[in-house]
Design a protein around this motif. Structure first.
Motif, PDB file in Angstrom:
ATOM      1  N   THR A  20       0.843  -1.196   0.000  1.00 46.96           N
ATOM      2  CA  THR A  20       0.000   0.000   0.000  1.00 46.96           C
ATOM      3  C   THR A  20       0.877   1.245   0.000  1.00 46.96           C
ATOM      4  N   LEU A  21       0.478   2.224  -0.767  1.00 49.67           N
ATOM      5  CA  LEU A  21       1.221   3.482  -0.839  1.00 49.67           C
ATOM      6  C   LEU A  21       0.244   4.654  -0.797  1.00 49.67           C
ATOM      7  N   LEU A  22       0.509   5.612   0.088  1.00 51.71           N
ATOM      8  CA  LEU A  22      -0.213   6.893   0.081  1.00 51.71           C
ATOM      9  C   LEU A  22       0.808   7.975  -0.246  1.00 51.71           C
ATOM     10  N   LYS A  23       0.487   8.810  -1.234  1.00 53.43           N
ATOM     11  CA  LYS A  23       1.365   9.945  -1.567  1.00 53.43           C
ATOM     12  C   LYS A  23       0.652  11.228  -1.171  1.00 53.43           C
ATOM     13  N   VAL A  24       1.287  11.987  -0.292  1.00 56.73           N
ATOM     14  CA  VAL A  24       0.687  13.237   0.172  1.00 56.73           C
ATOM     15  C   VAL A  24       1.583  14.385  -0.291  1.00 56.73           C
ATOM     16  N   GLU A  25       1.026  15.306  -1.047  1.00 55.73           N
ATOM     17  CA  GLU A  25       1.812  16.461  -1.516  1.00 55.73           C
ATOM     18  C   GLU A  25       1.348  17.713  -0.801  1.00 55.73           C
ATOM     19  N   VAL A  26       2.291  18.398  -0.170  1.00 55.65           N
ATOM     20  CA  VAL A  26       1.957  19.621   0.563  1.00 55.65           C
ATOM     21  C   VAL A  26       1.847  20.773  -0.441  1.00 55.65           C
ATOM     22  N   LYS A  27       0.708  21.459  -0.406  1.00 57.77           N
ATOM     23  CA  LYS A  27       0.435  22.524  -1.394  1.00 57.77           C
ATOM     24  C   LYS A  27       0.788  23.900  -0.822  1.00 57.77           C
ATOM     25  N   PRO A  28       1.078  24.851  -1.693  1.00 54.24           N
ATOM     26  CA  PRO A  28       1.368  26.201  -1.219  1.00 54.24           C
ATOM     27  C   PRO A  28       0.131  26.822  -0.540  1.00 54.24           C
TER      28      PRO A  28
END
Lengths: 278, 239
Positions: free
Chosen positions: B231-239
């Motif tokens: 399982t993989l979760l990718k979380v991208e922090v936005k401006p």
């Protein structure tokens, strides 16, 4: 490379137990007035089948990672399952798990997590009942194993090779079993030759030997023959033995001599840990 | 702005999608993300992993009160398994309880910081400007061999859990990538990082579930990854 096949539902492995049920199995372990060997062996096999079934049990039911069989030899040589499985030599572990001859309810103490113990009622399945009569036709038992397993390896060419575990307390009465053992261990899948492990169980209070890598120190020719008949442990089982505290080498054999009941259970537990379940 | 998140999963080779025993759950609006890895030796572990992941996102626990936090989830799990008659082996399995890892991430509402909690070997990796800036709770590929302590659905098995809880925190910046993953993928990730490769670059390129499955098949075929649920979760922090 050998003995590396993953055990999966599409490539199951097999365990076959050969159990000496000759008359001398009525004697006690260690030669004293304790537990009869026939009863101890029956308990050990039932416990082992129970553990195997639990290991293969998932939320949706039993996964058929293994096929399992029990052959007894004494007065006669025959499949030893009782109940609905009677007459079957080998059955998938799901069928075995779902058809014990009977269930025995007993109380078991478990830790409650706060330093205390609580009693729980658990059900223990019984497949195999103790029996003891007749001689020790080990050659015939090995021949029956060869018959059963030769068709098994043909239909499972990619599987982890079957493991046959022979439990006996005495000398073969129908000849030298060496060549029969050789025929049996000549069977193979593409992953390696069938593995034959032998466990001699004790009627005397002599010291025991488990998983030796040399026949030196074994008391008689008969023990040496059983040693020579036993397969060398493949790496995965050697690792299991090592984790249990045994000194092992590449020559270590799946052999136990003069084992007490507790040692027999350890022997069975280690011998049936061939590989990773997928 | 809420972080963006994408989730991917693959069952063990030889198992069906229904037999996948990991779980994930997230709520980007609240900045909560969780993966859990149900132990394959236990039964009903997929349910247990799902309850943990959902429980984390609904109400993130505190390491010091974790055992209490688990109780309502354990009751829920027991309802699911006790309601029906079971054969002897399933009864025995249910009695021993289900086991699962947990790895939860909370991003602060201003997206400036994060904190994470873990029990077991599911891992978080934070990547900033093409460098690995955090590895939690494990940081070396060799650490995956031992049997990790896991959260159990049976309270009695959680007696030693206080010493197994790991908590950490970090700073977040726009553009940061935070990856949450279960152990087989994490072991591969750390092994690659130890060889000074950039495993996150490969994971960044995965856009669809199909991409992920192809990637996993390829890694397994090359024996770079153990055959396990992934399982993989990718979380991208936005401006």
């Amino acid at each position: 490379m050998s003995y590396e096949a993953e055990v999966s539902r599409s490539n199951p492995s097999a365990f076959l137990f050969l159990i000496d049920t000759s008359g001398s199995m009525l004697d006690s372990f260690g030669g004293g007035a304790g537990r009869k060997k026939a009863e101890g062996v029956a308990d050990a096999i039932n416990q082992l089948l129970q553990n195997l079934a639990i290991k293969c049990s998932k939320s949706e039911g039993i996964r058929d990672y293994y096929e399992v069989g029990v052959i007894s030899y004494g007065k006669d040589v025959k499949p030893a399952f009782a109940g609905k499985l009677a007459g079957k030599v080998v059955a998938p572990v799901s069928e075995v798990a779902n058809n014990p001859a009977r269930l025995v309810e007993r109380a078991k103490k478990v830790e409650d997590g706060n330093g205390g113990l609580v009693e729980q009622k658990v059900k223990s399945p019984v497949w195999f009942e103790p029996k003891a009569s007749g001689k020790t036709p080990m050659c015939e038992a090995l021949r029956t194993a060869t018959q059963t397993m030769s068709s098994w390896v043909e239909t499972h060419p990619f599987s982890f090779p079957p493991v046959v575990i022979n439990i006996t307390d005495g000398e073969s009465t129908d000849g030298d079993p060496s060549s029969e053992a050789e025929t049996l261990t000549d069977l193979s899948t593409q992953d390696g030759n069938l593995l034959l492990f032998n466990c001699h169980i004790s009627s005397s209070s002599n010291p025991s030997t488990l998983f030796p890598d040399t026949p030196e120190g074994l008391p008689d020719q008969y023990a040496k023959t059983l040693y020579e008949m036993s397969s060398r442990l493949p790496e995965s089982i050697r690792d299991a033995a090592k984790r249990e505290g045994f000194q092992v080498s590449e020559d270590t054999r799946g052999f136990g001599f003069n084992a007490e009941l507790v040692e027999l259970i350890r022997f069975l537990d280690i011998g049936t840990r061939p590989s990773n379940l997928r | 702005m809420a972080p963006s998140v994408s989730a991917f999963r693959a069952p063990k080779a030889g198992s069906t999608a229904e037999e996948w025993e990991d779980a994930f759950c997230f709520d980007p609006g609240q900045g909560r993300f969780c993966v859990a890895d149900g132990a394959s030796e236990s039964s009903f572990s997929a349910t247990w992993a799902r309850l943990l992941a959902e429980g984390f996102v609904a109400r993130p626990p505190d390491g010091s009160t974790l055992r209490d936090w688990l109780r309502p989830l354990q009751d829920e799990w027991a309802k699911d398994t006790k309601g029906r008659p079971l054969p002897w082996y399933a009864e025995e399995k249910a009695r021993s309880g289900a086991f699962s890892s947990i790895l939860g991430l909370c991003l602060e509402s201003d997206d400036r910081g994060w904190r994470a909690l873990a029990v077991g070997d599911s891992c978080l990796f934070a990547v900033r400007e093409n460098r690995l800036s955090s590895a939690f709770p494990l940081s070396r590929s060799s650490e995956f061999h031992s049997r990790p302590m896991l959260l159990s659905s049976a309270d009695r098995a959680n007696a030693g859990i206080a010493s197994a809880v790991r908590e950490t925190e970090g700073l977040a910046r726009p553009g940061d990538l935070i990856l949450l993953m279960t152990d087989a993928l994490a072991a591969w990730f750390l092994a690659e990082a130890e060889l000074r490769r950039r495993p996150w670059a490969l994971l960044e390129r995965i856009g669809t579930q199909e991409d992920f499955e192809t990637f996993v098949d390829w890694m397994r075929a090359g024996r770079a990854m153990r055959n396990d649920d992934v399982t993989l979760l990718k979380v991208e922090v936005k401006p």
